[in-house]
Enzyme design. Sequence first.
Site, PDB file in Angstrom:
ATOM      1  N   ASN A 182      12.024   0.964   3.104  1.00  0.00           N
ATOM      2  CA  ASN A 182      11.382  -0.023   2.231  1.00  0.00           C
ATOM      3  C   ASN A 182      12.459  -0.827   1.512  1.00  0.00           C
ATOM      4  O   ASN A 182      13.579  -0.374   1.312  1.00  0.00           O
ATOM      5  CB  ASN A 182      10.503   0.704   1.196  1.00  0.00           C
TER       6      ASN A 182
ATOM      7  N   ARG B 139       0.867  -1.196   0.000  1.00  0.00           N
ATOM      8  CA  ARG B 139       0.000   0.000   0.000  1.00  0.00           C
ATOM      9  C   ARG B 139       0.893   1.231   0.000  1.00  0.00           C
ATOM     10  O   ARG B 139       1.973   1.221   0.610  1.00  0.00           O
ATOM     11  CB  ARG B 139      -0.876   0.043   1.254  1.00  0.00           C
TER      12      ARG B 139
ATOM     13  N   ASP C 199       8.233   3.607  -4.614  1.00  0.00           N
ATOM     14  CA  ASP C 199       9.612   3.115  -4.658  1.00  0.00           C
ATOM     15  C   ASP C 199      10.613   4.223  -4.988  1.00  0.00           C
ATOM     16  O   ASP C 199      11.599   4.011  -5.693  1.00  0.00           O
ATOM     17  CB  ASP C 199       9.737   1.938  -5.652  1.00  0.00           C
TER      18      ASP C 199
ATOM     19  N   HIS D 202      13.078  -3.078  -2.037  1.00  0.00           N
ATOM     20  CA  HIS D 202      12.498  -3.244  -3.374  1.00  0.00           C
ATOM     21  C   HIS D 202      13.385  -4.168  -4.211  1.00  0.00           C
ATOM     22  O   HIS D 202      14.617  -4.025  -4.191  1.00  0.00           O
ATOM     23  CB  HIS D 202      12.353  -1.881  -4.057  1.00  0.00           C
TER      24      HIS D 202
HETATM   25  C1  GAR Z   1      10.202  -8.587  -1.359  1.00  0.00           C
HETATM   26  O1  GAR Z   1      10.839  -9.217  -2.436  1.00  0.00           O
HETATM   27  C2  GAR Z   1      10.253  -7.082  -1.522  1.00  0.00           C
HETATM   28  O2  GAR Z   1      11.381  -6.660  -2.203  1.00  0.00           O
HETATM   29  C3  GAR Z   1       9.006  -6.809  -2.302  1.00  0.00           C
HETATM   30  O3  GAR Z   1       8.053  -7.672  -1.748  1.00  0.00           O
HETATM   31  C4  GAR Z   1       8.705  -8.879  -1.385  1.00  0.00           C
HETATM   32  C5  GAR Z   1       8.178  -9.371  -0.047  1.00  0.00           C
HETATM   33  O4  GAR Z   1       8.574 -10.683   0.174  1.00  0.00           O
HETATM   34  N1  GAR Z   1       8.611  -5.428  -2.186  1.00  0.00           N
HETATM   35  C6  GAR Z   1       8.222  -4.677  -3.215  1.00  0.00           C
HETATM   36  O5  GAR Z   1       8.084  -5.109  -4.346  1.00  0.00           O
HETATM   37  C7  GAR Z   1       7.945  -3.222  -2.875  1.00  0.00           C
HETATM   38  N2  GAR Z   1       7.716  -2.453  -4.046  1.00  0.00           N
HETATM   39  P1  GAR Z   1       8.405 -11.356   1.598  1.00  0.00           P
HETATM   40  O6  GAR Z   1       6.938 -11.197   2.000  1.00  0.00           O
HETATM   41  O7  GAR Z   1       8.773 -12.800   1.385  1.00  0.00           O
HETATM   42  O8  GAR Z   1       9.344 -10.654   2.537  1.00  0.00           O
END
Ligand code: GAR
Length: 198
Positions: A111, A95, A149, A113
């Site tokens: 954060n 979100r 991001d 990414h």
């Molecule tokens: C991670 O790979 C993170 O980089 C990504 O969500 C995943 C969560 O994985 N975040 C994004 O894409 C943010 N824009 P997890 O639930 O296994 O930690």
Amino acid sequence: MRRLALAILGSGRGSNCRAILEKIRDGTLLADARLIVSDVVDAGIVGVAREFGVPSFVIPEGKWRTKLEPEAEQDLIRRLREAQVDFLVLAGFMRILKSPLLNAFPGRIINLHPSLLPKFPGRAAWSQALEAGESVTGCTVHLVDSGIDTGRIIAQREVPILPDDSAEALHERIQQAERELYPAVIAKLATELAEAST
Ligand code: GAR
């Protein structure tokens, strides 16, 4: 010595949250996880919270997919303040955060990414890198601002894209790097806080 008090927010599997909690448990990360927050009632991260005995709560889904209801955001701020959280760690929280929360924790929301930002913001960043024909991608830890991001980059880790890579294999390789990078960045923040408070 003061320990960094964290809230970890996520919408998915919770593998990064798990990596952080494991480092706290084995004593290599001097921080306290005060609260785990999700916007998805059956997300893996909620189970991770249970497994590690960290208090958690689920934000009501609301009517938008990409942002929180204003009341839900105010309630979140109240709970974070009550838990005396220093830093918000976004670990797959899908979100967009708005100004009330950003202003409540200025410069204290980070954060993770799965790309070398500013390249490939948004969803499925590993597929974007693959489709663009890159030979290297990676992951980024950055401060959160009101963009998607965007925000000042704190640390990055490169990950090679191999010939004949699949999106799944590349994603897994990036996530392995994330699980090393994110706890290391948080450990550095924790050391800085400890030094500032002595
Ligand atoms: C991670 O790979 C993170 O980089 C990504 O969500 C995943 C969560 O994985 N975040 C994004 O894409 C943010 N824009 P997890 O639930 O296994 O930690």
